[in-house]
Write an enzyme that holds these catalytic residues in place. Structure first.
Site, PDB file in Angstrom:
ATOM      1  N   GLY A  48     118.483  50.057  23.108  1.00 47.05           N
ATOM      2  CA  GLY A  48     117.872  48.919  22.276  1.00 47.05           C
ATOM      3  C   GLY A  48     117.838  49.683  20.600  1.00 47.05           C
ATOM      4  O   GLY A  48     117.950  50.837  20.625  1.00 47.05           O
ATOM      5  N   VAL A  53     115.629  57.357  20.556  1.00 42.41           N
ATOM      6  CA  VAL A  53     117.015  57.902  21.037  1.00 42.41           C
ATOM      7  C   VAL A  53     118.211  57.447  20.630  1.00 42.41           C
ATOM      8  O   VAL A  53     119.057  57.885  20.271  1.00 42.41           O
ATOM      9  CB  VAL A  53     117.141  58.373  22.668  1.00 42.41           C
ATOM     10  CG1 VAL A  53     118.325  58.998  23.192  1.00 42.41           C
ATOM     11  CG2 VAL A  53     115.865  59.366  22.896  1.00 42.41           C
ATOM     12  N   CYS A  54     118.403  55.735  20.745  1.00 41.25           N
ATOM     13  CA  CYS A  54     119.238  55.183  20.310  1.00 41.25           C
ATOM     14  C   CYS A  54     119.637  55.405  18.829  1.00 41.25           C
ATOM     15  O   CYS A  54     120.924  55.377  18.453  1.00 41.25           O
ATOM     16  CB  CYS A  54     119.055  53.786  20.521  1.00 41.25           C
ATOM     17  SG  CYS A  54     118.813  53.418  22.469  1.00 41.25           S
ATOM     18  N   THR A  55     118.373  55.471  18.025  1.00 48.94           N
ATOM     19  CA  THR A  55     118.688  55.799  16.675  1.00 48.94           C
ATOM     20  C   THR A  55     119.335  57.027  16.153  1.00 48.94           C
ATOM     21  O   THR A  55     120.296  57.239  15.569  1.00 48.94           O
ATOM     22  CB  THR A  55     117.236  55.573  15.953  1.00 48.94           C
ATOM     23  OG1 THR A  55     116.977  54.081  16.069  1.00 48.94           O
ATOM     24  CG2 THR A  55     117.405  55.890  14.309  1.00 48.94           C
ATOM     25  N   LEU A  58     123.209  56.659  17.330  1.00 43.19           N
ATOM     26  CA  LEU A  58     124.107  55.894  16.524  1.00 43.19           C
ATOM     27  C   LEU A  58     123.922  56.455  15.276  1.00 43.19           C
ATOM     28  O   LEU A  58     125.310  56.406  14.660  1.00 43.19           O
ATOM     29  CB  LEU A  58     123.729  54.493  16.709  1.00 43.19           C
ATOM     30  CG  LEU A  58     123.799  53.735  17.985  1.00 43.19           C
ATOM     31  CD1 LEU A  58     123.796  52.383  17.874  1.00 43.19           C
ATOM     32  CD2 LEU A  58     125.303  54.081  18.683  1.00 43.19           C
TER      33      LEU A  58
END
EC number: 1.11.1.24
Length: 160
Positions: A48, A53-55, A58
């Site tokens: 998402g 964690v995704c932030t 990426l």
């Protein structure tokens, strides 16, 4: 849940709408995996936009972007959110790679990383210049990810 493709098998092809930032302008266009033949591609599936964690994942790929481009590799972030969400996420964090919108889970399903409903496993696949899957990591729990050093080491093994 379908099975992830085997190492050494042709990577499942797909076309998804994407957004990338270029000097502050959002460029929206469809991207097709097979159109990237001739250079390796890192497919970073993430659950998402703008989640912790995704932030972190990426942003680390964006910060290390030259390490990928120095190896002539393409990096794509792929998640189920739409292009508007992706654009906000990219602008907020200055992300330099295209973000692809897999709103119908076509790529998620073909790579066998769906978890039912809209959920997916955090996963990274490396596709070589001929379109063959050469490396993959599919997380059982999406709290960790493979960093730039691990991915670039795998790319170097391809002779990239």
């Amino acid at each position: 849940m379908s099975k992830t493709p085997d190492i050494g098998a042709p990577a499942p092809d797909f076309t998804l709408d994407a957004v990338r930032l270029s000097e502050g302008t959002a460029i929206r266009e469809p991207l097709t995996l097979s159109a990237q033949r001739g250079r390796p591609v890192v497919l970073a599936f993430y659950p998402g936009d703008d989640t912790a964690v995704c932030t972190k994942q990426l942003c680390s790929y964006s910060s290390g972007f030259e390490q990928f481009t120095d190896l002539d590799a393409v990096v794509w972030g792929i998640s189920p959110q739409g292009l508007d969400s992706h654009e906000r996420f990219a602008r907020k964090h200055g992300l330099r790679m295209p973000l692809l919108a897999d709103t119908e889970h076509r790529a998620v399903d073909s790579y066998g990383i769906g978890m039912g409903g809209k959920a997916l496993r955090r996963a990274v696949f490396i596709v070589d210049a001929e379109g063959v899957l050469r490396w993959k990591h599919v997380a059982l729990v999406g709290l960790t990810y493979r960093g730039v050093d691990t991915l670039t080491a795998q790319l170097r093994l391809l002779g990239a």
